[in-house]
Design an enzyme around this catalytic site. Structure first.
Site, PDB file in Angstrom:
ATOM      1  CB  CYS A 190      -3.018  -0.476  -3.475  1.00 53.14           C
ATOM      2  SG  CYS A 190      -2.753   1.274  -3.608  1.00 53.14           S
TER       3      CYS A 190
ATOM      4  CB  THR B  20      -1.020   0.005   1.358  1.00 51.62           C
ATOM      5  OG1 THR B  20      -1.750  -1.063   1.282  1.00 51.62           O
ATOM      6  CG2 THR B  20      -1.888   1.092   1.215  1.00 51.62           C
TER       7      THR B  20
ATOM      8  CB  SER C 186      -0.917   8.359  -2.712  1.00 51.22           C
ATOM      9  OG  SER C 186      -0.490   7.281  -3.822  1.00 51.22           O
ATOM     10  CB  CYS C 187      -3.380   3.996  -3.032  1.00 46.96           C
ATOM     11  SG  CYS C 187      -4.702   2.841  -3.551  1.00 46.96           S
ATOM     12  N   GLY C 188      -4.905   3.853  -0.076  1.00 45.91           N
ATOM     13  CA  GLY C 188      -5.222   2.935   1.187  1.00 45.91           C
ATOM     14  C   GLY C 188      -6.000   1.613   0.718  1.00 45.91           C
TER      15      GLY C 188
END
Length: 291
Positions: free
Chosen positions: A115, A108, A111-113
């Site tokens: 993924c 992860t 910027s992405c929780g």
């Protein structure tokens, strides 16, 4: 233990002047979360409040709902080939009878929780609590004051200018907990983990205030924590608004000064003035900013 900030020598240019200086950067390091010794996920985060981050991640995944669901959280010694403890690997052991969530397929990023989720349907985690029935109401002037209160608590941001913040507030605007991280989703997970470990879940009657935009993942995390109101200084995404409407969450964006956009759940905002007819194309409250 890794520090929250890292010093780096830089060249500072101001017009024709050049100056050698030292700048403070927000630390970003990987954190591997293991479940009973088995790797679960790796997230890029700012070191600090790691136990809360791991606990909050499990809340967001729907794996735990109370502190009793977690038996232990500990750093793993000997995580490297030479046996050093990097404080970048955590092992969580769930209480007997608590089922483990599915491992993530990828790491992860900050910027992405979400993924590594196999599908959008898998992201729509079944929540333990419903925000729809929370009767909390908020004064608009109280909501308007939340960004300043959140900003005042951003100690690391003052030194680096490079961190997101998330804060939990009472309906009266009093801060309960504030967390910072390079990842906006990590900052929220740290709050949820704090709430879990403090026995405060579900977070009824609370407001979750975030320093950036209101993405789908943040709405999902708010729902998983039983938070009835999510406010952001920037814009929500279409999917965030859709999920907020489905789950009965009040979603507020473009919260700047005395103005704000209420995308869903407007019943929770106490009426102080009349509502004027909308004008197409004038939805944003102030200039747009990256979030």
């Amino acid at each position: 233990m890794s520090r929250v900030t890292v010093k780096r020598r830089i060249l500072r240019v101001r017009d024709a002047a050049r100056l050698r200086a030292v700048d403070a950067l927000a630390a970003e390091e990987p954190l591997e979360i293991r479940l009973g010794g088995v790797p679960l996920t790796v997230t890029m985060r700012t070191p600090g409040d790691d136990f809360d981050l791991a606990a909050g991640f499990l809340v967001s995944e729907g794996a735990v709902g109370s502190a009793a669901d977690i038996a232990t959280i500990r750093y793993c010694a000997g995580a490297t080939a030479d046996g050093r403890n990097t404080y970048n690997v955590l092992d969580v052991r769930l209480a007997p009878g608590v089922p483990a969530p599915e491992p993530r397929n990828f790491y992860t990023t900050s910027s992405c929780g979400v993924c590594g989720k196999a599908s959008l349907e898998a992201v729509r985690t079944v929540a333990r609590w419903s925000a729809a029935g929370d009767p909390v109401t908020l004064r608009p002037d109280t909501v308007a004051g939340l960004p300043d209160r959140l900003r005042a608590a951003q100690r690391v941001f003052d030194r680096t200018g490079g961190l997101h913040a998330a804060g939990l507030f009472t309906a009266g605007g009093e801060p309960l907990c504030v967390r910072e991280d390079v990842g906006r989703h990590n900052a929220v997970d740290k709050l949820l983990g704090w709430a879990l470990r403090e026995g405060r879940l579900p977070l009824r009657g609370c407001v979750l205030m975030v320093s950036g935009r209101a993405s789908f993942e943040l709405v999902q995390k708010a729902v998983m924590g039983g938070v009835p109101v999510l406010a952001a200084v920037s814009a929500p995404s279409s999917l965030a608004a859709e999920l907020a409407a489905e789950e009965g969450l009040t979603l507020i964006g473009f919260l700047r000064g005395s103005s704000m956009n209420v995308y869903t759940g407007e019943r929770r905002l106490a009426a102080t003035v009349g509502v004027t007819p909308s004008v197409a194309g004038t939805g944003s409250a102030g200039p747009r900013s990256p979030g």
